[in-house]
Write an enzyme that holds these catalytic residues in place. Structure first.
Site, PDB file in Angstrom:
ATOM      1  N   LYS A 115      61.088 -65.317 -97.126  1.00  0.00           N
ATOM      2  CA  LYS A 115      62.437 -65.318 -97.682  1.00  0.00           C
ATOM      3  C   LYS A 115      62.534 -64.288 -98.811  1.00  0.00           C
ATOM      4  CE  LYS A 115      63.305 -70.316 -97.081  1.00  0.00           C
ATOM      5  NZ  LYS A 115      64.516 -70.294 -96.261  1.00  0.00           N
TER       6      LYS A 115
ATOM      7  N   ARG B 106      62.021 -77.792 -88.147  1.00  0.00           N
ATOM      8  CA  ARG B 106      62.052 -78.388 -86.809  1.00  0.00           C
ATOM      9  C   ARG B 106      60.640 -78.553 -86.239  1.00  0.00           C
ATOM     10  NH1 ARG B 106      65.594 -73.350 -84.877  1.00  0.00           N
ATOM     11  NH2 ARG B 106      66.120 -73.585 -87.079  1.00  0.00           N
TER      12      ARG B 106
END
Length: 428
Positions: free
Chosen positions: A206, A280
């Site tokens: 990020k 996930r």
């Protein structure tokens, strides 16, 4: 001792001067939230008033007067409370103790979300959640924590691989709340929470601005743990299991990599297309563990996708599911709890939206944010790991669980949104 300031909800304005048209009016040593003649302030308006009043430097708000309802008091509390003042509301009326108990649980969950990554590493998150829920019903709670290499040995490949790049070992916390006293009692529901205590993005790193608030990426774990604590406090008499999928997503020589293929307990193979779509990957293990309980209700909660934030503006929790009856029930409970939700698309064919040449599926797409429909595609990935074609399963993408800065409704930090809705579903 901190002195409380009286806050009165009234239908009679106290000022004819410059304050006359303001919903918040100051009179002597009291603050009045004034209803306009013939109108009622919405709960949103009352929450905004709470935020304005806190901004005046008020330390403790003491609610007074006959017009306060349970719902309006709670809306005020959500606006007024903030870091350092998470329980600084004195409620009024017959529901005062109920509201105080609820506020204390929300405060615990919000404070947990606000802790720094150095304070709250994966095993610490599991420990704090277990200890807090045990405090609600010590005789009915048992806990197992699977961590480090034991995760790989037992087949929990998602949590292990996401967390193996950190010096702080990942873990799966399994908490069993069983008020029946019968070890063979069926599990009525399972809760699964994403507990990424810090998310660097891994090798899909990020930017600094996007990483700054990633202490909140364990917000799903804080919400489901808080929901179970609230349901227990309110008399939950069903057996419920809680699965917290805890890890730090870090970059190191041992971290999982783009192109790795993970094989889950159900035999499904997953190619890693984006190490920043790690939520996930860990939730898949939690959902498989929940499915093993053969319960009728599975709810997972996670700060899962930026796509859900883009779609809802951060004002709603995004809801996904393949069971329309359960979705309708969840929306009804959310409305009653004043926790705004919005259903986003999910069909069985969303499971095929992240194709892979080398595995059954990829965990995402290589486009920024997972490409078009990113939140639905993430939900489709999770749907591969739930039983009964999705019947009895609800996925909450917690776009409204954290604010990096204050706004007209919320202080900066965790909000606890989703706790009351999930608690109500557990008790239904």
């Amino acid at each position: 001792m901190t002195k409380a300031t009286t806050i009165i909800l009234t239908d009679t304005p106290v000022s004819e001067g410059w304050q006359a048209d303001n919903p918040v009016q100051i009179f002597k040593n009291e603050i009045h939230i004034c209803l306009k003649e013939g109108q009622e302030l919405s709960l949103r308006d009352i929450q905004k008033a709470g935020r304005k009043i806190e901004g005046l430097g008020i330390d403790v708000a003491k609610l007074s007067g006959d017009l306060w309802t349970e719902e309006s008091q709670w809306a005020f509390a959500m606006g007024f409370t903030c870091v350092g003042k998470l329980t600084n509301v004195e409620f009024t009326g017959a529901q005062a103790q109920k509201l105080m108990d609820k506020l204390a649980i929300f405060a615990w969950s919000r404070d947990l979300t606000n802790q720094t990554p150095s304070q709250l590493y994966p095993l610490k998150l599991a420990e704090l959640a277990a200890d807090y829920i045990k405090s609600q019903a010590p005789e009915h709670v048992s806990v197992e924590v699977i961590s480090g290499e034991a995760l790989e040995q037992q087949g929990w490949t998602g949590i292990y691989n996401v967390g193996k790049g950190s010096i702080n070992p990942p873990c799966l916390m399994v908490l069993d709340y069983n008020p029946t006293g019968d070890a063979q009692a069926p599990v009525a529901a399972s809760l699964v929470g994403k507990g990424i205590t810090f998310d660097s993005g891994g090798y899909s790193l990020k930017a600094s601005a996007g990483m700054f608030d990633m202490k909140c990426d364990m917000g799903g774990a804080a919400v489901v743990a808080g929901a179970l604590a609230l349901a227990i406090n309110q008399g939950l008499d069903k057996r419920v299991k809680l699965f917290l999928c805890c890890a730090e997503n870090m970059v190191s020589s041992h971290a999982y990599k783009l192109g790795d293929i993970l094989t889950y307990k159900n035999g499904l193979t997953v190619e890693v297309a984006n190490t920043d779509a790690e939520g996930r990957i860990v939730l898949a293990d939690g959902l498989l563990a929940a499915a093993d309980t053969q319960c009728e209700l599975i709810i997972n909660a996670a700060t899962l996708t930026g796509a859900a934030m883009m779609a809802t503006g951060g004002d709603y929790t995004a809801l996904f599911g393949l069971d329309e009856q359960l979705m309708a029930q969840a929306k009804t409970q959310a409305i009653e709890a004043n926790e705004p939700v919005w259903q986003l698309p999910l069909e069985r064919w969303h499971q095929d939206k992240c194709p892979s040449v080398f595995a059954d599926t990829a965990n995402s797409r290589t486009q920024k944010g997972g490409g078009a429909g990113g939140a639905s595609n993430a939900a489709g990935f999770l749907a591969r790991f739930v039983p009964n074609d999705g019947k009895g399963w609800l996925h909450m993408d917690l776009a409204a669980a954290y604010n990096g800065s204050a706004n007209s409704l919320w202080a900066a930090g965790g909000t606890g949104q989703g706790i009351a809705t999930i608690a109500a579903l557990l008790k239904a």
